[in-house]
Design an enzyme around this catalytic site. Sequence first.
Site, PDB file in Angstrom:
ATOM      1  N   GLU A 125     -29.206  78.024  17.158  1.00  0.00           N
ATOM      2  CA  GLU A 125     -29.742  79.056  16.265  1.00  0.00           C
ATOM      3  C   GLU A 125     -29.316  80.419  16.786  1.00  0.00           C
ATOM      4  OE1 GLU A 125     -33.969  78.927  15.763  1.00  0.00           O
ATOM      5  OE2 GLU A 125     -33.999  76.747  15.603  1.00  0.00           O
ATOM      6  N   GLU A 147     -38.934  85.713  14.947  1.00  0.00           N
ATOM      7  CA  GLU A 147     -38.609  86.965  15.634  1.00  0.00           C
ATOM      8  C   GLU A 147     -38.591  88.085  14.597  1.00  0.00           C
ATOM      9  OE1 GLU A 147     -38.130  86.668  18.945  1.00  0.00           O
ATOM     10  OE2 GLU A 147     -37.018  88.432  19.570  1.00  0.00           O
ATOM     11  N   LYS A 189     -29.869  83.875  18.312  1.00  0.00           N
ATOM     12  CA  LYS A 189     -30.937  84.403  19.143  1.00  0.00           C
ATOM     13  C   LYS A 189     -31.116  85.879  18.774  1.00  0.00           C
ATOM     14  CE  LYS A 189     -32.602  84.657  23.855  1.00  0.00           C
ATOM     15  NZ  LYS A 189     -33.170  86.000  23.750  1.00  0.00           N
ATOM     16  N   PHE A 214     -38.328  80.592  13.164  1.00  0.00           N
ATOM     17  CA  PHE A 214     -37.589  79.529  13.825  1.00  0.00           C
ATOM     18  C   PHE A 214     -38.406  78.291  14.169  1.00  0.00           C
ATOM     19  CE2 PHE A 214     -38.353  82.759  17.231  1.00  0.00           C
ATOM     20  CZ  PHE A 214     -39.196  82.016  18.045  1.00  0.00           C
ATOM     21  N   ARG A 254     -41.611  75.975  29.950  1.00  0.00           N
ATOM     22  CA  ARG A 254     -40.212  76.367  29.938  1.00  0.00           C
ATOM     23  C   ARG A 254     -39.434  75.125  30.337  1.00  0.00           C
ATOM     24  NH1 ARG A 254     -37.838  81.212  30.299  1.00  0.00           N
ATOM     25  NH2 ARG A 254     -39.601  82.371  31.112  1.00  0.00           N
ATOM     26  N   ARG A 262     -45.945  87.303  21.974  1.00  0.00           N
ATOM     27  CA  ARG A 262     -45.607  86.269  22.940  1.00  0.00           C
ATOM     28  C   ARG A 262     -46.678  86.170  24.018  1.00  0.00           C
ATOM     29  NH1 ARG A 262     -39.815  86.001  25.783  1.00  0.00           N
ATOM     30  NH2 ARG A 262     -40.435  85.125  27.761  1.00  0.00           N
TER      31      ARG A 262
HETATM   32  P1  AMP Z   1     -35.713  85.489  26.600  1.00  0.00           P
HETATM   33  O1  AMP Z   1     -36.714  86.523  26.182  1.00  0.00           O
HETATM   34  O2  AMP Z   1     -34.368  86.038  26.930  1.00  0.00           O
HETATM   35  O3  AMP Z   1     -36.261  84.553  27.637  1.00  0.00           O
HETATM   36  O4  AMP Z   1     -35.430  84.569  25.331  1.00  0.00           O
HETATM   37  C1  AMP Z   1     -36.456  83.917  24.664  1.00  0.00           C
HETATM   38  C2  AMP Z   1     -36.884  84.702  23.451  1.00  0.00           C
HETATM   39  O5  AMP Z   1     -35.857  84.753  22.481  1.00  0.00           O
HETATM   40  C3  AMP Z   1     -38.017  84.061  22.692  1.00  0.00           C
HETATM   41  O6  AMP Z   1     -39.250  84.309  23.289  1.00  0.00           O
HETATM   42  C4  AMP Z   1     -37.909  84.697  21.326  1.00  0.00           C
HETATM   43  O7  AMP Z   1     -38.629  85.911  21.329  1.00  0.00           O
HETATM   44  C5  AMP Z   1     -36.442  85.065  21.212  1.00  0.00           C
HETATM   45  N1  AMP Z   1     -35.718  84.361  20.134  1.00  0.00           N
HETATM   46  C6  AMP Z   1     -34.829  84.941  19.305  1.00  0.00           C
HETATM   47  N2  AMP Z   1     -34.307  84.067  18.452  1.00  0.00           N
HETATM   48  C7  AMP Z   1     -34.877  82.861  18.713  1.00  0.00           C
HETATM   49  C8  AMP Z   1     -34.725  81.569  18.162  1.00  0.00           C
HETATM   50  N3  AMP Z   1     -33.885  81.311  17.162  1.00  0.00           N
HETATM   51  N4  AMP Z   1     -35.480  80.565  18.692  1.00  0.00           N
HETATM   52  C9  AMP Z   1     -36.329  80.806  19.724  1.00  0.00           C
HETATM   53  N5  AMP Z   1     -36.503  82.027  20.286  1.00  0.00           N
HETATM   54  C10 AMP Z   1     -35.782  83.053  19.797  1.00  0.00           C
END
Ligand code: AMP
Length: 586
Positions: free
Chosen positions: A249, A301, A251, A342, A419, A271
């Site tokens: 997907e 998101e 991001k 998502f 996680r 979150r």
């Molecule tokens: P990170 O903050 O870098 O650990 O990445 C995880 C975060 O990416 C999640 O908590 C979401 O806020 C965001 N995110 C964006 N697009 C997606 C997606 N398609 N699926 C899941 N999380 C997503």
Amino acid sequence: MLFRVLVDTYERLEATTSRLEMADILAEFFREAEPEVLRKAIYLTQGQLYPDFYPQKLGMADKLLLRTLAFVTGMKESAIQELQLKEGDLGVVAERIFQGKRQTTLFSEPLTFQRVYSALERVSVSEGGGSQDAKMKQLAEVLNDASPVEAKYISRIVTGKMRLGVAAMTVIDALAIAFATKEERDSVERAFNISSDLGMVAEVLTRSGLEGVKNIHVTVGNPIRVMLAERMSSPVDILERMGGSCAFEYKYDGVRVQAHIGGGKVTLYSRRLEDLTGQFPDVVRSLSAAFKGTTAIMEGECVPVDLNTGEFLPFQEVSHRRGRKHGLEEAMEDYPVRLCLFDLLFLDGQDMTEAPYLRRRSALQSCVETSEGVRLSEMRVLDDENGVQAFFMEALRDGCEGLMAKSIGTESQYRAGNRGFLWIKYKKEYRSEMNDTVDLVVVGAFAGRGRRKGFYGALLMATYNETEDRFETVSKLGSGFDDAMLAELPPRLERHRVPERHHLVSSNIQADFWFEPGLVLEVLGAEITVSPTHTAAFGKLRKDAGLAIRFPRFTGKVRDDKGPREATTSEELLLMYGRQLKKVDE
Ligand code: AMP
């Protein structure tokens, strides 16, 4: 129960750093406490009165506590402040000054747990005019009867800084030690992960045992602790880890929300499980309209969109602008927030968290009617490296951070609060911060939308490639124009108008209007990124990409003193990129 019993437990916890020992100390306390006290004591241990997602917060400012301590002890505020500077912790300061405090009441009653908790509740509800004084009065009343060590912990609780190092998982360990077996710990943890309310889980466990805990279900209105992703930096490794194929997907780079829909109401949680509903009235509206069922919990998101460039914007940019020239209403109109959904965790009375990914995804697809404001995340099931690379470049082109790989195996449930490798983020992104302005040439424009109807909505900007004598696109510029400038642009650009792309311009983007390179504007961007769309320095860094300036803003300076060939060159941009490069590979 006397408050002293809890305070003794805290003192023992503070004296150790071993998680095992902490769990034993807590378990001992849990066995003694009545269910109601246990629940509240668990919140207090985290420096709170209620679970995270309750809107009422204690969070007293240090300053007000300081005033209260001065009031209760008769000491000067400045003297206490000096001690605070030395100690760094108002709890320890309170303990020290209480040791020297004179007895002010004739009969001081020992504090009960209930009395302290009720006083703190009153402190938290005091709001509005005179609330500072009311809070101070409520707090002073219990502090008057507190011993030095009790004063220490009351001070820490009201400021929310417990300094005990007790994590939620340690409390769960302790609950399992006190009331269940080691094997049953997982059920307790699961109940917490789907309810986000550790105090409630503990109370149910003491009242109804493990059966009761297993009966705690996903409920609309109780946020679920979010599932998190591991990270990997190569598509080959990701595919291998996922068993050869998985879903990918986009991001999105925004704010994660968990939407709870039910009883005609939409609530949005962050979150970290804080209530965000008030910040996104537009999302609430569009989600209510898009959802076709009766109750649901969904995740997505939120990303602000610039209507005029069609590109996503970073949240910092938008909130920054909201506070300045634009009012909130205008900002909502100019930068509406889109929700890219998502996941689906609950639908019409049914817990979906245990269903595999593809079932959740198809249920999500059928219960939502997509619109401008609500979309499903872009998704593709892929099994080859090249396909993943191509999709990754598409994601970057569309302003996303990279991709999220998601397992589609039978085990691909929504693992609340965990996680793991069922989700893997792939953010191999090259970004370079920009801290200097550039002078860019206007080579095209796009018709305005929304409040910019009838004007240009955004301009297509280029750098100059000296070696080839060409103008290469680098950005769509839509920000930083005031109304006067917007009105001035069409007549100013009129003499440069050409019917189609000028032969000196390299562009993969189709503009609505084209110009002979002429007008030069000063622009400040947030960062320079690799882009498959723009043509500046194309092929210099990666064979299939050029450079783009993300989040560009017109500084207000028209560079009439510069001709188009004196604008910033593509080579200069490449150098700027190299100088500031921080390779983000996480
Ligand atoms: P990170 O903050 O870098 O650990 O990445 C995880 C975060 O990416 C999640 O908590 C979401 O806020 C965001 N995110 C964006 N697009 C997606 C997606 N398609 N699926 C899941 N999380 C997503």
